[in-house]
Design an enzyme around this catalytic site. Structure first.
Site, PDB file in Angstrom:
ATOM      1  N   ASP A  30       7.711   1.929  -9.157  1.00  0.00           N
ATOM      2  CA  ASP A  30       8.663   2.992  -8.864  1.00  0.00           C
ATOM      3  C   ASP A  30       9.147   3.566 -10.190  1.00  0.00           C
ATOM      4  OD1 ASP A  30      10.113   4.103  -6.339  1.00  0.00           O
ATOM      5  OD2 ASP A  30      11.587   4.096  -7.948  1.00  0.00           O
ATOM      6  N   ARG A  66       4.490   3.712   3.273  1.00  0.00           N
ATOM      7  CA  ARG A  66       4.827   3.252   4.625  1.00  0.00           C
ATOM      8  C   ARG A  66       3.991   3.838   5.748  1.00  0.00           C
ATOM      9  NH1 ARG A  66      11.010   4.428   3.811  1.00  0.00           N
ATOM     10  NH2 ARG A  66       9.931   5.961   2.527  1.00  0.00           N
ATOM     11  N   TYR A  85      19.434   9.805 -11.023  1.00  0.00           N
ATOM     12  CA  TYR A  85      19.753   8.614 -10.214  1.00  0.00           C
ATOM     13  C   TYR A  85      20.739   7.694 -10.928  1.00  0.00           C
ATOM     14  CZ  TYR A  85      15.944   9.864  -7.055  1.00  0.00           C
ATOM     15  OH  TYR A  85      15.151  10.519  -6.158  1.00  0.00           O
ATOM     16  N   ARG A  89       4.818  -5.397   2.642  1.00  0.00           N
ATOM     17  CA  ARG A  89       6.223  -5.233   2.270  1.00  0.00           C
ATOM     18  C   ARG A  89       7.087  -6.251   3.013  1.00  0.00           C
ATOM     19  NH1 ARG A  89      11.159  -3.082   3.095  1.00  0.00           N
ATOM     20  NH2 ARG A  89      11.980  -1.478   1.702  1.00  0.00           N
ATOM     21  N   ARG A 100       2.101   8.942  -3.516  1.00  0.00           N
ATOM     22  CA  ARG A 100       2.578   7.885  -2.601  1.00  0.00           C
ATOM     23  C   ARG A 100       1.481   7.412  -1.657  1.00  0.00           C
ATOM     24  NH1 ARG A 100       8.531   7.950  -1.678  1.00  0.00           N
ATOM     25  NH2 ARG A 100       9.275   8.189  -3.791  1.00  0.00           N
TER      26      ARG A 100
HETATM   27  O1  CP3 Z   1       2.212   7.267  -5.461  1.00  0.00           O
HETATM   28  C1  CP3 Z   1       2.104   6.039  -5.272  1.00  0.00           C
HETATM   29  O2  CP3 Z   1       1.469   5.545  -4.317  1.00  0.00           O
HETATM   30  C2  CP3 Z   1       2.701   5.087  -6.309  1.00  0.00           C
HETATM   31  C3  CP3 Z   1       3.966   4.516  -6.012  1.00  0.00           C
HETATM   32  C4  CP3 Z   1       5.250   5.292  -6.199  1.00  0.00           C
HETATM   33  C5  CP3 Z   1       6.419   4.948  -5.496  1.00  0.00           C
HETATM   34  N1  CP3 Z   1       7.458   5.686  -5.964  1.00  0.00           N
HETATM   35  C6  CP3 Z   1       6.489   3.913  -4.453  1.00  0.00           C
HETATM   36  C7  CP3 Z   1       7.623   3.940  -3.520  1.00  0.00           C
HETATM   37  C8  CP3 Z   1       5.596   6.334  -7.079  1.00  0.00           C
HETATM   38  C9  CP3 Z   1       4.709   7.122  -8.017  1.00  0.00           C
HETATM   39  C10 CP3 Z   1       6.994   6.557  -6.924  1.00  0.00           C
HETATM   40  C11 CP3 Z   1       7.746   7.544  -7.712  1.00  0.00           C
HETATM   41  C12 CP3 Z   1       9.135   7.867  -7.367  1.00  0.00           C
HETATM   42  N2  CP3 Z   1      10.117   7.020  -6.941  1.00  0.00           N
HETATM   43  C13 CP3 Z   1       9.702   9.145  -7.531  1.00  0.00           C
HETATM   44  C14 CP3 Z   1       9.005  10.348  -8.089  1.00  0.00           C
HETATM   45  C15 CP3 Z   1       8.083  10.976  -7.135  1.00  0.00           C
HETATM   46  C16 CP3 Z   1       8.704  11.552  -5.923  1.00  0.00           C
HETATM   47  O3  CP3 Z   1       8.361  11.078  -4.829  1.00  0.00           O
HETATM   48  O4  CP3 Z   1       9.504  12.487  -6.061  1.00  0.00           O
HETATM   49  C17 CP3 Z   1      11.050   9.067  -7.128  1.00  0.00           C
HETATM   50  C18 CP3 Z   1      12.051  10.191  -7.091  1.00  0.00           C
HETATM   51  C19 CP3 Z   1      11.308   7.718  -6.781  1.00  0.00           C
HETATM   52  C20 CP3 Z   1      12.601   7.106  -6.370  1.00  0.00           C
HETATM   53  C21 CP3 Z   1      12.483   6.534  -5.026  1.00  0.00           C
HETATM   54  N3  CP3 Z   1      11.770   5.393  -4.722  1.00  0.00           N
HETATM   55  C22 CP3 Z   1      13.024   7.032  -3.823  1.00  0.00           C
HETATM   56  C23 CP3 Z   1      13.860   8.298  -3.716  1.00  0.00           C
HETATM   57  C24 CP3 Z   1      12.636   6.154  -2.801  1.00  0.00           C
HETATM   58  C25 CP3 Z   1      13.004   6.204  -1.352  1.00  0.00           C
HETATM   59  C26 CP3 Z   1      12.128   7.241  -0.731  1.00  0.00           C
HETATM   60  C27 CP3 Z   1      11.868   7.007   0.714  1.00  0.00           C
HETATM   61  O5  CP3 Z   1      10.884   7.618   1.163  1.00  0.00           O
HETATM   62  O6  CP3 Z   1      12.574   6.246   1.359  1.00  0.00           O
HETATM   63  C28 CP3 Z   1      11.817   5.164  -3.375  1.00  0.00           C
HETATM   64  C29 CP3 Z   1      11.185   4.043  -2.686  1.00  0.00           C
HETATM   65  C30 CP3 Z   1       9.687   3.980  -2.703  1.00  0.00           C
HETATM   66  N4  CP3 Z   1       8.938   4.077  -3.839  1.00  0.00           N
HETATM   67  C31 CP3 Z   1       8.839   3.758  -1.598  1.00  0.00           C
HETATM   68  C32 CP3 Z   1       7.531   3.726  -2.101  1.00  0.00           C
HETATM   69  C33 CP3 Z   1       6.261   3.466  -1.347  1.00  0.00           C
HETATM   70  C34 CP3 Z   1       9.292   3.517  -0.166  1.00  0.00           C
HETATM   71  C35 CP3 Z   1      10.009   2.191  -0.168  1.00  0.00           C
HETATM   72  C36 CP3 Z   1       9.766   1.304   1.009  1.00  0.00           C
HETATM   73  O7  CP3 Z   1       8.721   0.637   1.090  1.00  0.00           O
HETATM   74  O8  CP3 Z   1      10.686   1.248   1.840  1.00  0.00           O
END
Ligand code: CP3
Length: 356
Positions: free
Chosen positions: A78, A32, A155, A41, A28
């Site tokens: 994502d 944020r 999910y 964003r 990640r």
């Molecule tokens: O690593 C990176 O920089 C690449 C981008 C990336 C994102 N999601 C961006 C993201 C990657 C590799 C993911 C994978 C992902 N997404 C996983 C597997 C890895 C992990 O973290 O366990 C999972 C379970 C998801 C599903 C998902 N997407 C969730 C549960 C959420 C909300 C999490 C939160 O912190 O609120 C997301 C949203 C998400 N995906 C964000 C980002 C940067 C935050 C969204 C925002 O900008 O508000």
């Protein structure tokens, strides 16, 4: 004309070849905690607006590389793009997790699911990969990724995030045949998705099995590992993706590293509950390891961050095959300066380690 890679530390470490220092990237890393991410964003209007626009996705992918000496870029996207492309209707409310408008519950829902068209519904992902590769100019390799079938199913069946994903777990016990049908469709979709990312220019592939650790040993093999192994076999059979190292990351599944190392993947991601010295002995030179600093340590003082980074590096020791990372994604409260000092410490101490 393919770019010449200027920094191949990450790919060399995944192949367990010697490197001048330990490569590092951060799960990640585009997120944020970076003010410039929050600004982009905002301009995109929503998370999906950001992820589905290749120019925005490229811009945020490159943001952490402009600040830190990271050794890899990861596609900004994502894991939930696949279920979204299958018609489940994904959205992210501000400050909340993912939500599906049409979760998958019944045998009829599962029977209707089809592998999405990589040149259709998911073309925006491949366009982003192509654009990022062009804009990276060979500076560092680009990682493509997907969720594992098990984690995607968590999910899709629950409809949103959860602590225990009890709905899918009940389905496993009550309707194993239907569960396998869902996981098999997802495994075919994930393999096609990763092969398409390789074709578009990704240089390494990672599978996130964030919720594999919810399963006991036999169910982990049956519902998670088996499908990841099938995907790795498909990737290793494709003429383009077979050239790319594959990293498998099952969070909370440290007890299964030896079996995961036998899938034909190049590396395993490891969370912070495992000692890397033990993990290295367990995988016995079959795969590289990626990890495993507790992300919460990035909220400690600079001295503690540097010390704990050295603890991780020392636990792996002076052997080839270590990619430094966190044990899970970076959280929004982290000060970007703490990431900078982590990256710099890993590179400096990694050099010291090699000097013996
Ligand atoms: O690593 C990176 O920089 C690449 C981008 C990336 C994102 N999601 C961006 C993201 C990657 C590799 C993911 C994978 C992902 N997404 C996983 C597997 C890895 C992990 O973290 O366990 C999972 C379970 C998801 C599903 C998902 N997407 C969730 C549960 C959420 C909300 C999490 C939160 O912190 O609120 C997301 C949203 C998400 N995906 C964000 C980002 C940067 C935050 C969204 C925002 O900008 O508000």
């Amino acid at each position: 004309m393919p770019d010449v890679l200027k920094n191949d530390r990450f790919l060399r470490a995944l192949r367990r070849e010697p490197t001048d220092t330990t490569p590092i990237w951060v799960m990640r890393q585009a997120g944020r905690y970076l003010p410039e991410y929050r600004t982009t964003r905002e301009r995109a209007g929503s998370f999906m607006g950001l992820a589905q626009n290749p120019e925005f996705a490229c811009e945020v992918t490159l943001q952490p590389l402009a600040r830190f000496e990271l050794d890899a870029a990861i596609l900004f996207s994502d894991i939930l793009t696949i279920p979204d492309a299958m018609g489940l209707g994904l959205s992210f409310a501000h400050g909340e997790g993912p939500q599906f408008a049409r979760p998958v519950r019944s045998a009829a829902d599962i029977a209707k699911l089809a592998v999405p068209d990589m040149d259709g519904e998911l073309r925006y992902v491949m366009d982003a990969v192509r654009l990022i590769r062009r804009e990276l100019h060979g500076r560092v390799p680009l990682i493509g990724f997907s969720g594992s079938p098990w984690t995607l199913a968590c999910y899709m069946v629950e409809g949103h995030g959860s602590k225990d994903f009890a709905t899918l777990k009940s389905l496993c016990w009550n309707e194993p045949k239907i569960t396998h049908q869902l996981l098999d469709t997802l495994a075919r979709a994930v393999a096609a998705y990763l092969i398409a990312q390789a074709g578009a220019g990704a240089q390494a592939l990672m599978i996130f099995d964030t919720w594999g650790g919810l399963l006991g040993p036999a169910p982990f093999r049956e519902f998670s590992l088996r499908y990841m192994a099938q995907i790795v076999a498909d990737l290793n059979a494709d003429p383009v993706s077979r050239e790319l190292p594959v990293v498998l990351f099952s969070k909370g599944a440290g007890a299964h590293l030896h079996e995961m190392a036998d899938t034909g993947c190049a590396a395993l991601g490891v969370d912070w509950t495992i000692d890397l010295a033990d993990a290295r002995r367990t995988v016995a030179g079959k795969v590289a390891l990626q990890g495993n600093l507790d992300p919460a340590i990035l909220r400690a003082s600079p001295e503690v961050i540097r010390r704990e980074a050295r603890v991780v590096l020392d636990s792996y020791g002076n052997h080839p095959g270590h990619v430094f990372n966190l044990g899970h994604g970076i959280t929004p409260e982290v000060d970007p300066e703490c990431v900078k000092l982590l990256v710099d410490e890993v590179h400096a101490y990694g050099r010291t380690l090699r000097a013996g």
